[in-house]
Design a protein around this motif. Sequence first.
Motif, PDB file in Angstrom:
ATOM      1  N   UNK A  16      -3.710  21.774 -16.156  1.00 15.49           N
ATOM      2  CA  UNK A  16      -3.126  21.748 -14.831  1.00 15.49           C
ATOM      3  C   UNK A  16      -3.514  20.483 -14.082  1.00 15.49           C
ATOM      4  N   UNK A  17      -4.754  20.062 -14.288  1.00 14.71           N
ATOM      5  CA  UNK A  17      -5.214  18.886 -13.583  1.00 14.71           C
ATOM      6  C   UNK A  17      -5.043  17.664 -14.467  1.00 14.71           C
ATOM      7  N   UNK A  18      -3.923  17.069 -14.344  1.00 12.04           N
ATOM      8  CA  UNK A  18      -3.724  15.841 -15.081  1.00 12.04           C
ATOM      9  C   UNK A  18      -4.165  14.675 -14.227  1.00 12.04           C
ATOM     10  N   UNK A  19      -5.229  14.073 -14.613  1.00  9.37           N
ATOM     11  CA  UNK A  19      -5.806  13.050 -13.759  1.00  9.37           C
ATOM     12  C   UNK A  19      -5.277  11.668 -14.070  1.00  9.37           C
ATOM     13  N   UNK A  20      -4.487  11.573 -15.067  1.00  6.87           N
ATOM     14  CA  UNK A  20      -4.076  10.222 -15.440  1.00  6.87           C
ATOM     15  C   UNK A  20      -3.336   9.518 -14.326  1.00  6.87           C
ATOM     16  N   UNK A  21      -3.741   8.318 -14.095  1.00  2.85           N
ATOM     17  CA  UNK A  21      -3.116   7.527 -13.052  1.00  2.85           C
ATOM     18  C   UNK A  21      -3.627   7.864 -11.670  1.00  2.85           C
ATOM     19  N   UNK A  22      -4.583   8.752 -11.626  1.00  2.00           N
ATOM     20  CA  UNK A  22      -5.036   9.222 -10.331  1.00  2.00           C
ATOM     21  C   UNK A  22      -6.031   8.299  -9.654  1.00  2.00           C
ATOM     22  N   UNK A  23      -6.576   7.394 -10.382  1.00  5.48           N
ATOM     23  CA  UNK A  23      -7.384   6.433  -9.664  1.00  5.48           C
ATOM     24  C   UNK A  23      -7.253   5.053 -10.266  1.00  5.48           C
ATOM     25  N   UNK A  80       0.795  -1.215   0.000  1.00  3.92           N
ATOM     26  CA  UNK A  80       0.000   0.000   0.000  1.00  3.92           C
ATOM     27  C   UNK A  80       0.831   1.269   0.000  1.00  3.92           C
ATOM     28  N   UNK A  81       1.963   1.204   0.587  1.00  4.61           N
ATOM     29  CA  UNK A  81       2.798   2.404   0.563  1.00  4.61           C
ATOM     30  C   UNK A  81       3.271   2.671  -0.844  1.00  4.61           C
ATOM     31  N   UNK A  82       3.756   1.604  -1.413  1.00 11.81           N
ATOM     32  CA  UNK A  82       4.355   1.746  -2.723  1.00 11.81           C
ATOM     33  C   UNK A  82       3.411   2.392  -3.724  1.00 11.81           C
ATOM     34  N   UNK A  83       2.203   1.892  -3.773  1.00 11.22           N
ATOM     35  CA  UNK A  83       1.380   2.377  -4.880  1.00 11.22           C
ATOM     36  C   UNK A  83       0.875   3.794  -4.651  1.00 11.22           C
ATOM     37  N   UNK A  84       0.105   3.959  -3.664  1.00 12.84           N
ATOM     38  CA  UNK A  84      -0.368   5.273  -3.257  1.00 12.84           C
ATOM     39  C   UNK A  84      -0.634   6.260  -4.372  1.00 12.84           C
ATOM     40  N   UNK A  85       0.010   7.347  -4.339  1.00 10.10           N
ATOM     41  CA  UNK A  85      -0.425   8.569  -4.993  1.00 10.10           C
ATOM     42  C   UNK A  85      -0.507   8.526  -6.501  1.00 10.10           C
ATOM     43  N   UNK A  86      -1.016   9.616  -6.972  1.00  6.44           N
ATOM     44  CA  UNK A  86      -1.138   9.733  -8.413  1.00  6.44           C
ATOM     45  C   UNK A  86      -0.085  10.672  -8.952  1.00  6.44           C
ATOM     46  N   UNK A  87       0.902  10.941  -8.155  1.00 10.28           N
ATOM     47  CA  UNK A  87       1.909  11.862  -8.659  1.00 10.28           C
ATOM     48  C   UNK A  87       2.834  11.179  -9.670  1.00 10.28           C
ATOM     49  N   UNK A  88       2.518   9.939  -9.888  1.00  8.91           N
ATOM     50  CA  UNK A  88       3.193   9.282 -10.980  1.00  8.91           C
ATOM     51  C   UNK A  88       2.174   8.949 -12.039  1.00  8.91           C
ATOM     52  N   UNK A  89       1.842   9.932 -12.805  1.00 12.02           N
ATOM     53  CA  UNK A  89       0.788   9.755 -13.796  1.00 12.02           C
ATOM     54  C   UNK A  89       1.289   8.915 -14.960  1.00 12.02           C
ATOM     55  N   UNK A  90       1.561   7.716 -14.664  1.00 10.34           N
ATOM     56  CA  UNK A  90       2.115   6.797 -15.653  1.00 10.34           C
ATOM     57  C   UNK A  90       3.294   7.411 -16.390  1.00 10.34           C
ATOM     58  N   UNK A  91       3.945   8.282 -15.723  1.00  6.88           N
ATOM     59  CA  UNK A  91       5.185   8.895 -16.196  1.00  6.88           C
ATOM     60  C   UNK A  91       5.070   9.532 -17.573  1.00  6.88           C
ATOM     61  N   UNK A  92       5.977   9.201 -18.418  1.00  4.43           N
ATOM     62  CA  UNK A  92       6.127   9.897 -19.682  1.00  4.43           C
ATOM     63  C   UNK A  92       4.955   9.664 -20.636  1.00  4.43           C
TER      64      UNK A  92
END
Length: 290
Positions: free
Chosen positions: A105-112, A81-93
């Motif tokens: 500004x609101x890039x939601x990709x990977x956010x849920x 659970x720690x590892x996955x967490x946030x969406x600040x890694x919006x599937x990267x590149x």
Amino acid sequence: MGTPWPEKLSITRQKLIKELVEGKQCATQLKTLLHKALEEDHESFSAKDLVSKILTSFTETLSLLSSIESGEVISQNLAVSHADSHCDDPRSDDSGESSRKRPASKDRRGCYRRRKTAHTWTTVSPTVENDGHAWRKYGQKEILNAKHPRSYFRCTRKYDQGCRATKQVQKMENDPQMFQTTYIGHHTCRDIVKTPQIIAETHGLTWECYLANSESAFAVTPTIKQESKEEALSDLTDNLPSLWPDLKDFQLSGPMGSDNGDVVSTMYSCTDTASLSLDIDFDGDFSDFL
DNA sequence: CACATTTGACCGGT
DNA sequence: ACCGGTCAAATGTG
């Protein structure tokens, strides 16, 4: 990708839980009926006590069951659970193709992430029942081959307490009076009740008082404060469902909240994990990290 | 003003 | 590409 979960055990467990849940639901209904019937003339407390005992028995069995298994499952899930967490890694590149219609500004990709692991169960009842929790509608969808749209609700404590319980409500095709409600995940918020066990046994009546609040799921009780996004919290609790703090849940999910007559005709069916993901997929969460 | 609901876009899975 | 679940800006409500 190994499958750490012994499949047969899983299936047996699901069946077991399903049976227990059904039994408990019936006991809850019975209790409701009894309580209503006996309220005027204050007799037969023994009957109520008996029902309470049955309920408690189910409750305890369920929690024992889940605690047995949670040893394995939980530890795995938590590790991840720690590892996955946030969406600040919006599937990267995303190779710079990030602007669509929404403000960039609101890039939601990977956010849920779509949930696959939650326990689900379904009820069919003539009114949209109130289970004692405050729900907030967050979406509505036309469903293919369905006459009526499906409404999506989440627990109002989602951001507040990280409760990940959601439900979907849909009017039934052939019987527009009936609503099918699918609950997904159990409440991890401590909303109303404190100790489910005690309530079942000694304060049999108290929980019903809480339900008197509102009429339908569409009239959500306005109890929350505010919502600030706290991903970390919800991530943690995401992995808790195996703990089944649902005891209160099942107690409250009785057909009570609504008007009297409907109680009896409510039907339940519990499908556990299967309806969302057939095999393995208990690991929906951590599979991306293997 | 603070909350809930509506609604179309976005996202992930298939 | 499609479908269903979720997000979040706009709108509604008290």
